[in-house]
Scaffold this motif. Structure first.
Motif, PDB file in Angstrom:
ATOM      1  N   GLY A  99     -45.809  13.554  25.449  1.00  0.00           N
ATOM      2  CA  GLY A  99     -45.894  13.896  26.962  1.00  0.00           C
ATOM      3  C   GLY A  99     -46.799  12.837  27.728  1.00  0.00           C
ATOM      4  N   ARG A 100     -47.373  12.005  26.989  1.00  0.00           N
ATOM      5  CA  ARG A 100     -48.268  10.861  27.465  1.00  0.00           C
ATOM      6  C   ARG A 100     -47.923   9.698  27.118  1.00  0.00           C
ATOM      7  NH1 ARG A 100     -53.407  10.489  26.549  1.00  0.00           N
ATOM      8  NH2 ARG A 100     -53.413  11.357  24.385  1.00  0.00           N
ATOM      9  N   PHE A 101     -47.495   9.461  25.883  1.00  0.00           N
ATOM     10  CA  PHE A 101     -47.130   8.098  25.275  1.00  0.00           C
ATOM     11  C   PHE A 101     -45.519   8.097  24.999  1.00  0.00           C
ATOM     12  CE2 PHE A 101     -51.374   7.018  22.981  1.00  0.00           C
ATOM     13  CZ  PHE A 101     -52.197   7.298  24.249  1.00  0.00           C
ATOM     14  N   THR A 102     -45.091   6.980  25.260  1.00  0.00           N
ATOM     15  CA  THR A 102     -43.687   6.819  24.937  1.00  0.00           C
ATOM     16  C   THR A 102     -43.342   5.518  24.216  1.00  0.00           C
ATOM     17  OG1 THR A 102     -42.883   7.759  26.886  1.00  0.00           O
ATOM     18  CG2 THR A 102     -41.380   6.539  25.975  1.00  0.00           C
TER      19      THR A 102
ATOM     20  N   SER B 235     -40.647   2.733  22.640  1.00  0.00           N
ATOM     21  CA  SER B 235     -39.333   2.193  23.081  1.00  0.00           C
ATOM     22  C   SER B 235     -39.239   1.038  22.307  1.00  0.00           C
ATOM     23  CB  SER B 235     -38.910   2.213  24.451  1.00  0.00           C
ATOM     24  OG  SER B 235     -40.025   1.299  24.987  1.00  0.00           O
ATOM     25  N   GLN B 236     -37.873   0.338  22.342  1.00  0.00           N
ATOM     26  CA  GLN B 236     -37.562  -0.923  21.633  1.00  0.00           C
ATOM     27  C   GLN B 236     -36.750  -1.651  22.135  1.00  0.00           C
ATOM     28  OE1 GLN B 236     -36.142   0.205  17.624  1.00  0.00           O
ATOM     29  NE2 GLN B 236     -34.367   1.154  18.504  1.00  0.00           N
ATOM     30  N   ASP B 237     -36.640  -2.892  22.159  1.00  0.00           N
ATOM     31  CA  ASP B 237     -35.672  -3.673  22.692  1.00  0.00           C
ATOM     32  C   ASP B 237     -35.153  -4.562  21.350  1.00  0.00           C
ATOM     33  OD1 ASP B 237     -34.321  -5.977  23.724  1.00  0.00           O
ATOM     34  OD2 ASP B 237     -35.663  -6.379  25.356  1.00  0.00           O
ATOM     35  N   ASN B 238     -33.972  -4.094  20.920  1.00  0.00           N
ATOM     36  CA  ASN B 238     -33.538  -4.573  19.787  1.00  0.00           C
ATOM     37  C   ASN B 238     -33.171  -6.097  20.044  1.00  0.00           C
ATOM     38  OD1 ASN B 238     -33.494  -2.020  18.494  1.00  0.00           O
ATOM     39  ND2 ASN B 238     -31.444  -1.451  19.239  1.00  0.00           N
ATOM     40  N   ALA B 239     -32.700  -6.532  21.023  1.00  0.00           N
ATOM     41  CA  ALA B 239     -32.306  -7.809  21.241  1.00  0.00           C
ATOM     42  C   ALA B 239     -33.745  -8.776  21.116  1.00  0.00           C
ATOM     43  CB  ALA B 239     -31.816  -8.359  22.482  1.00  0.00           C
ATOM     44  N   LYS B 240     -34.749  -8.282  21.251  1.00  0.00           N
ATOM     45  CA  LYS B 240     -35.976  -8.921  21.348  1.00  0.00           C
ATOM     46  C   LYS B 240     -36.867  -8.655  19.858  1.00  0.00           C
ATOM     47  CE  LYS B 240     -36.443  -9.664  26.315  1.00  0.00           C
ATOM     48  NZ  LYS B 240     -37.400  -9.305  27.410  1.00  0.00           N
ATOM     49  N   ASN B 241     -36.511  -7.631  19.287  1.00  0.00           N
ATOM     50  CA  ASN B 241     -37.231  -7.085  17.962  1.00  0.00           C
ATOM     51  C   ASN B 241     -38.689  -7.055  18.537  1.00  0.00           C
ATOM     52  OD1 ASN B 241     -34.954  -7.762  16.208  1.00  0.00           O
ATOM     53  ND2 ASN B 241     -35.758  -9.633  15.829  1.00  0.00           N
ATOM     54  N   THR B 242     -38.594  -6.347  19.457  1.00  0.00           N
ATOM     55  CA  THR B 242     -39.921  -5.878  20.368  1.00  0.00           C
ATOM     56  C   THR B 242     -40.192  -4.313  20.311  1.00  0.00           C
ATOM     57  OG1 THR B 242     -40.322  -7.807  21.194  1.00  0.00           O
ATOM     58  CG2 THR B 242     -41.486  -6.310  21.957  1.00  0.00           C
ATOM     59  N   VAL B 243     -41.075  -3.903  19.992  1.00  0.00           N
ATOM     60  CA  VAL B 243     -41.339  -2.296  20.262  1.00  0.00           C
ATOM     61  C   VAL B 243     -42.462  -2.181  21.414  1.00  0.00           C
ATOM     62  CG1 VAL B 243     -43.232  -1.952  18.218  1.00  0.00           C
ATOM     63  CG2 VAL B 243     -41.642  -0.100  19.119  1.00  0.00           C
ATOM     64  N   TYR B 244     -42.319  -0.969  22.121  1.00  0.00           N
ATOM     65  CA  TYR B 244     -43.362  -0.906  23.012  1.00  0.00           C
ATOM     66  C   TYR B 244     -43.843   0.415  23.115  1.00  0.00           C
ATOM     67  CZ  TYR B 244     -40.517  -4.754  25.423  1.00  0.00           C
ATOM     68  OH  TYR B 244     -40.105  -5.935  25.210  1.00  0.00           O
ATOM     69  N   LEU B 245     -45.211   0.602  23.701  1.00  0.00           N
ATOM     70  CA  LEU B 245     -45.900   1.767  23.388  1.00  0.00           C
ATOM     71  C   LEU B 245     -46.433   2.047  25.214  1.00  0.00           C
ATOM     72  CD1 LEU B 245     -46.526   4.433  21.951  1.00  0.00           C
ATOM     73  CD2 LEU B 245     -48.943   3.547  21.651  1.00  0.00           C
ATOM     74  N   GLN B 246     -45.948   2.947  25.836  1.00  0.00           N
ATOM     75  CA  GLN B 246     -46.331   3.069  26.921  1.00  0.00           C
ATOM     76  C   GLN B 246     -47.347   4.177  27.005  1.00  0.00           C
ATOM     77  OE1 GLN B 246     -45.546   1.432  30.210  1.00  0.00           O
ATOM     78  NE2 GLN B 246     -47.354   2.836  30.984  1.00  0.00           N
ATOM     79  N   MET B 247     -48.447   3.923  27.307  1.00  0.00           N
ATOM     80  CA  MET B 247     -49.668   4.833  27.549  1.00  0.00           C
ATOM     81  C   MET B 247     -50.247   5.429  28.670  1.00  0.00           C
ATOM     82  SD  MET B 247     -51.787   3.364  24.302  1.00  0.00           S
ATOM     83  CE  MET B 247     -52.281   2.167  25.126  1.00  0.00           C
ATOM     84  N   ASN B 248     -49.798   6.899  29.084  1.00  0.00           N
ATOM     85  CA  ASN B 248     -50.002   7.320  30.474  1.00  0.00           C
ATOM     86  C   ASN B 248     -51.183   8.347  30.357  1.00  0.00           C
ATOM     87  OD1 ASN B 248     -48.142   5.512  31.640  1.00  0.00           O
ATOM     88  ND2 ASN B 248     -46.675   7.013  31.265  1.00  0.00           N
ATOM     89  N   SER B 249     -51.867   8.455  31.326  1.00  0.00           N
ATOM     90  CA  SER B 249     -52.909   9.577  31.478  1.00  0.00           C
ATOM     91  C   SER B 249     -54.053   9.436  30.291  1.00  0.00           C
ATOM     92  CB  SER B 249     -52.181  10.908  31.293  1.00  0.00           C
ATOM     93  OG  SER B 249     -51.371  11.238  32.458  1.00  0.00           O
ATOM     94  N   LEU B 250     -54.241   8.243  30.093  1.00  0.00           N
ATOM     95  CA  LEU B 250     -55.124   7.710  29.057  1.00  0.00           C
ATOM     96  C   LEU B 250     -56.570   8.668  29.030  1.00  0.00           C
ATOM     97  CD1 LEU B 250     -54.426   4.110  28.949  1.00  0.00           C
ATOM     98  CD2 LEU B 250     -54.249   5.861  26.885  1.00  0.00           C
ATOM     99  N   LYS B 251     -57.011   9.055  27.891  1.00  0.00           N
ATOM    100  CA  LYS B 251     -58.159  10.028  27.668  1.00  0.00           C
ATOM    101  C   LYS B 251     -59.198   8.923  26.939  1.00  0.00           C
ATOM    102  CE  LYS B 251     -55.609  14.212  27.603  1.00  0.00           C
ATOM    103  NZ  LYS B 251     -55.315  15.332  26.567  1.00  0.00           N
ATOM    104  N   PRO B 252     -60.477   9.205  27.030  1.00  0.00           N
ATOM    105  CA  PRO B 252     -61.564   8.562  26.387  1.00  0.00           C
ATOM    106  C   PRO B 252     -61.198   8.710  24.784  1.00  0.00           C
ATOM    107  CG  PRO B 252     -62.476   9.723  28.093  1.00  0.00           C
ATOM    108  CD  PRO B 252     -61.080  10.166  28.166  1.00  0.00           C
ATOM    109  N   GLU B 253     -60.768   9.682  24.336  1.00  0.00           N
ATOM    110  CA  GLU B 253     -60.317   9.891  22.921  1.00  0.00           C
ATOM    111  C   GLU B 253     -59.172   9.044  22.311  1.00  0.00           C
ATOM    112  OE1 GLU B 253     -60.645  12.439  25.027  1.00  0.00           O
ATOM    113  OE2 GLU B 253     -59.328  13.982  24.842  1.00  0.00           O
ATOM    114  N   ASP B 254     -58.474   8.438  23.187  1.00  0.00           N
ATOM    115  CA  ASP B 254     -57.493   7.560  22.916  1.00  0.00           C
ATOM    116  C   ASP B 254     -58.282   6.058  22.527  1.00  0.00           C
ATOM    117  OD1 ASP B 254     -55.524   8.900  25.546  1.00  0.00           O
ATOM    118  OD2 ASP B 254     -55.280   9.195  23.362  1.00  0.00           O
ATOM    119  N   THR B 255     -59.321   6.014  22.796  1.00  0.00           N
ATOM    120  CA  THR B 255     -60.098   4.579  22.430  1.00  0.00           C
ATOM    121  C   THR B 255     -59.996   4.191  20.978  1.00  0.00           C
ATOM    122  OG1 THR B 255     -61.505   4.743  24.438  1.00  0.00           O
ATOM    123  CG2 THR B 255     -62.305   3.388  22.610  1.00  0.00           C
TER     124      THR B 255
END
Length: 122
Positions: free
Chosen positions: A63-66, A68-88
């Motif tokens: 519910g906070r992280f997503t 995703s990938q861009d197959n054409a670029k061989n790249t994966v992403y991690l969108q991190m929202n509502s970050l908490k100190p414990e995500d450090t």
């Protein structure tokens, strides 16, 4: 061999957002993000499988992280929202080609990036 290059880490306040990127030198079937905080074991955060992009998340980031990938670029992403100190932690990108029964377990991955630091202050 697969080379992985991560980017996008940094320092944010709690509630903020960051997007991590991992560029692979070639396509691999499984890509994932792991993290390791000082004194703790490496933890699987999110994984994505195949060109169809089946995703997996550890409970603490659902519910906070997503991932995703861009197959054409061989790249994966991690969108991190509502970050908490414990995500450090240091966040690592990982890749593997065989099907993995446990995509959030580190021993299945044979390619790793150098890591990018994420720091969340309260």
């Amino acid at each position: 061999q697969v080379q992985l290059v991560e980017s996008g880490g940094g320092s944010v306040q709690a509630g903020g957002s960051l997007r991590l990127s991992c560029a692979a030198s070639r396509y691999t079937r499984n890509m994932a993000w792991f993290r390791q905080a000082p004194g703790k074991e490496r933890e699987g955060v999110a994984a994505i499988y195949g060109r169809g992009g089946t995703t997996y998340y550890t409970d603490s980031v659902k519910g906070r992280f997503t991932i995703s990938q861009d197959n054409a670029k061989n790249t994966v992403y991690l969108q991190m929202n509502s970050l908490k100190p414990e995500d450090t932690a240091m966040y690592y990108c990982a890749a593997a080609n065989p099907y993995l029964n446990a995509p959030l377990v580190s021993h299945g991955y044979n390619y790793w990036g150098q890591g990018t630091q994420v720091t969340v202050s309260s």
